[in-house]
Motif scaffolding. Sequence first.
Motif, PDB file in Angstrom:
ATOM      1  N   TYR A  83       9.899  -7.342   6.125  1.00  0.00           N
ATOM      2  CA  TYR A  83       9.671  -7.449   4.687  1.00  0.00           C
ATOM      3  C   TYR A  83      11.024  -7.752   4.032  1.00  0.00           C
ATOM      4  O   TYR A  83      11.933  -6.922   4.084  1.00  0.00           O
ATOM      5  CB  TYR A  83       9.107  -6.144   4.127  1.00  0.00           C
ATOM      6  CG  TYR A  83       7.793  -5.721   4.744  1.00  0.00           C
ATOM      7  CD1 TYR A  83       6.587  -6.027   4.127  1.00  0.00           C
ATOM      8  CD2 TYR A  83       7.769  -5.026   5.954  1.00  0.00           C
ATOM      9  CE1 TYR A  83       5.385  -5.650   4.699  1.00  0.00           C
ATOM     10  CE2 TYR A  83       6.566  -4.648   6.539  1.00  0.00           C
ATOM     11  CZ  TYR A  83       5.376  -4.954   5.905  1.00  0.00           C
ATOM     12  OH  TYR A  83       4.173  -4.589   6.469  1.00  0.00           O
ATOM     13  N   LYS A  84      11.143  -8.928   3.451  1.00  0.00           N
ATOM     14  CA  LYS A  84      12.406  -9.298   2.832  1.00  0.00           C
ATOM     15  C   LYS A  84      12.662  -8.439   1.592  1.00  0.00           C
ATOM     16  O   LYS A  84      11.763  -8.259   0.765  1.00  0.00           O
ATOM     17  CB  LYS A  84      12.399 -10.775   2.434  1.00  0.00           C
ATOM     18  CG  LYS A  84      12.452 -11.736   3.606  1.00  0.00           C
ATOM     19  CD  LYS A  84      12.520 -13.183   3.123  1.00  0.00           C
ATOM     20  CE  LYS A  84      12.605 -14.135   4.303  1.00  0.00           C
ATOM     21  NZ  LYS A  84      12.652 -15.558   3.859  1.00  0.00           N
ATOM     22  N   THR A  96      20.745  -7.606  -0.445  1.00  0.00           N
ATOM     23  CA  THR A  96      19.482  -8.127   0.084  1.00  0.00           C
ATOM     24  C   THR A  96      19.459  -7.865   1.583  1.00  0.00           C
ATOM     25  O   THR A  96      20.435  -7.403   2.166  1.00  0.00           O
ATOM     26  CB  THR A  96      19.326  -9.625  -0.201  1.00  0.00           C
ATOM     27  OG1 THR A  96      20.431 -10.332   0.379  1.00  0.00           O
ATOM     28  CG2 THR A  96      19.276  -9.901  -1.708  1.00  0.00           C
ATOM     29  N   SER A 104       9.187  -8.739  -0.534  1.00  0.00           N
ATOM     30  CA  SER A 104       8.569 -10.027  -0.856  1.00  0.00           C
ATOM     31  C   SER A 104       7.067 -10.073  -0.633  1.00  0.00           C
ATOM     32  O   SER A 104       6.402 -10.993  -1.100  1.00  0.00           O
ATOM     33  CB  SER A 104       9.234 -11.130  -0.026  1.00  0.00           C
ATOM     34  OG  SER A 104       9.097 -10.850   1.366  1.00  0.00           O
ATOM     35  N   GLU A 105       6.538  -9.080   0.092  1.00  0.00           N
ATOM     36  CA  GLU A 105       5.102  -9.102   0.356  1.00  0.00           C
ATOM     37  C   GLU A 105       4.581  -7.686   0.558  1.00  0.00           C
ATOM     38  O   GLU A 105       5.342  -6.773   0.883  1.00  0.00           O
ATOM     39  CB  GLU A 105       4.795  -9.958   1.584  1.00  0.00           C
ATOM     40  CG  GLU A 105       5.511  -9.521   2.855  1.00  0.00           C
ATOM     41  CD  GLU A 105       5.235 -10.469   4.000  1.00  0.00           C
ATOM     42  OE1 GLU A 105       4.056 -10.628   4.368  1.00  0.00           O
ATOM     43  OE2 GLU A 105       6.204 -11.047   4.524  1.00  0.00           O
ATOM     44  N   LYS A 145       4.945  -3.478  -3.797  1.00  0.00           N
ATOM     45  CA  LYS A 145       6.212  -4.177  -3.543  1.00  0.00           C
ATOM     46  C   LYS A 145       7.471  -3.381  -3.881  1.00  0.00           C
ATOM     47  O   LYS A 145       8.567  -3.765  -3.463  1.00  0.00           O
ATOM     48  CB  LYS A 145       6.248  -5.516  -4.274  1.00  0.00           C
ATOM     49  CG  LYS A 145       6.170  -5.423  -5.786  1.00  0.00           C
ATOM     50  CD  LYS A 145       6.239  -6.832  -6.395  1.00  0.00           C
ATOM     51  CE  LYS A 145       6.161  -6.782  -7.906  1.00  0.00           C
ATOM     52  NZ  LYS A 145       6.291  -8.133  -8.504  1.00  0.00           N
ATOM     53  N   VAL A 153      14.284  -8.399  -1.805  1.00  0.00           N
ATOM     54  CA  VAL A 153      14.731  -9.451  -2.718  1.00  0.00           C
ATOM     55  C   VAL A 153      15.445  -8.895  -3.959  1.00  0.00           C
ATOM     56  O   VAL A 153      16.100  -9.639  -4.687  1.00  0.00           O
ATOM     57  CB  VAL A 153      13.547 -10.345  -3.156  1.00  0.00           C
ATOM     58  CG1 VAL A 153      12.969 -11.063  -1.950  1.00  0.00           C
ATOM     59  CG2 VAL A 153      12.457  -9.526  -3.857  1.00  0.00           C
TER      60      VAL A 153
END
Length: 234
Positions: A55-56, A45, A72-73, A25, A58
């Motif tokens: 892919y966010k 962000t 986020s993933e 991550k 964060v």
Amino acid sequence: MEALYLKDCYVREFEATVLSVTDDKFVVLDRTAFYPKSGGQPYDTGVLISDGKEYKVVFVGKFDGQISHEVSEPGLKEGDKVKGIIDWDRRTLFMNYHTASHILSAIIHNETGAKISGNQIAEEKTRVDFNLENFDREQIGSYEAKVNEVIDRKIDVKIDILPREEALTIPSVVKLKDAFPPEIEEIRVIRIPEIDDQACGGTHVKNTGEIPHIEIFKAENKGKNNRRIYFRFA
């Protein structure tokens, strides 16, 4: 790593290559426009896109000289090509606040001689801390009016990256208490002509006319010789 925002704060989309991924991550890129949490300014962000998957982003921080993007993933891996897109509403808000805080800091410094000891930008408000023994609350309204007058003048804001020796000849560059460590060879200076020249690594608007008028809504003492002003956009 190339930090694109240092020379152009208006880069909102970019392409890059993944250099490393830690714990599935924490992503380091070869270049980025994402601003990491630093100097009182919050992180950007947005998203990283690779092979059609988003892919966010964060959180963004700087660790051991590298800008790390927390996504986020899992899924990104070393060597992947990505497109980065900044959350522009969030970035614009922080650019406005940051440039406004430079203007306010310059006015306080010019009128009182106070050194700026810190600042913190947030989504709803921003604060500026300064070193001053006597706190004249009647002056606060004049600070607000003078900042808004600078905003209305629509002054172009310049970014200069100068050799250390040259930057430190500018009297107003270093108003923060902590001096630059010797290993820093170049200093980025944000210039608002006739108002302020200040060393800064943050993001700023191109023209003061982009900034909404400010409202100073709180002033308080934070201990001996430490004063704090809060402002927000009117």
